[in-house]
Design a protein around this motif. Structure first.
Motif, PDB file in Angstrom:
ATOM      1  N   ASP A  54       0.834  -1.196   0.000  1.00  0.00           N
ATOM      2  CA  ASP A  54       0.000   0.000   0.000  1.00  0.00           C
ATOM      3  C   ASP A  54       0.873   1.253   0.000  1.00  0.00           C
ATOM      4  O   ASP A  54       1.728   1.413   0.867  1.00  0.00           O
ATOM      5  N   ILE A  56       0.097   4.208   0.813  1.00  0.00           N
ATOM      6  CA  ILE A  56      -0.348   5.196   1.785  1.00  0.00           C
ATOM      7  C   ILE A  56       0.624   5.194   2.968  1.00  0.00           C
ATOM      8  O   ILE A  56       0.850   4.176   3.599  1.00  0.00           O
ATOM      9  N   ASP A  75      -3.050   8.318  -5.262  1.00  0.00           N
ATOM     10  CA  ASP A  75      -4.328   7.872  -4.702  1.00  0.00           C
ATOM     11  C   ASP A  75      -5.053   6.907  -5.629  1.00  0.00           C
ATOM     12  O   ASP A  75      -5.759   6.013  -5.183  1.00  0.00           O
ATOM     13  N   TRP A  79      -1.860  -1.634  -7.842  1.00  0.00           N
ATOM     14  CA  TRP A  79      -0.726  -2.552  -7.921  1.00  0.00           C
ATOM     15  C   TRP A  79      -0.816  -3.362  -9.191  1.00  0.00           C
ATOM     16  O   TRP A  79      -1.903  -3.776  -9.544  1.00  0.00           O
TER      17      TRP A  79
END
Length: 89
Positions: A54, A56, A75, A79
């Motif tokens: 991730d 983020i 955002d 993947w």
């Protein structure tokens, strides 16, 4: 011949200084290679994570990093097509 000794001495000093400057420039160039993280894919960076990573970040990051993430559209990245700039250095 004694008149030329200072000339030769200054010439030798100039050559030594030039060689030292060239060596320093070469060392600096090697010390700061072009960042290859932008050319590597996230899949290559995290080869041991077959299900993905991730992008983020949950910790504190700089405003410049947040701007880079926004510019790279992190955002919406999916993947394995996540730009390397989405991950902190």
């Amino acid at each position: 011949m004694s008149r030329l000794r200072p000339v030769f001495a200054w010439a030798a000093l100039g050559v030594l200084i030039a060689a030292g400057a060239a060596q320093s420039a070469a060392a600096l160039k090697q010390a700061n290679p072009v960042r290859s993280s932008d050319t590597r894919t996230a899949e290559q960076m995290f080869a041991d994570a077959p299900d993905g990573v991730d992008p983020i970040v949950t910790g504190p990051v700089s405003a410049a990093f947040k701007q880079r993430q926004k510019a790279a559209n992190c955002d919406a990245a999916v993947w394995p097509n996540v730009p390397a700039t989405c991950y902190p250095d």
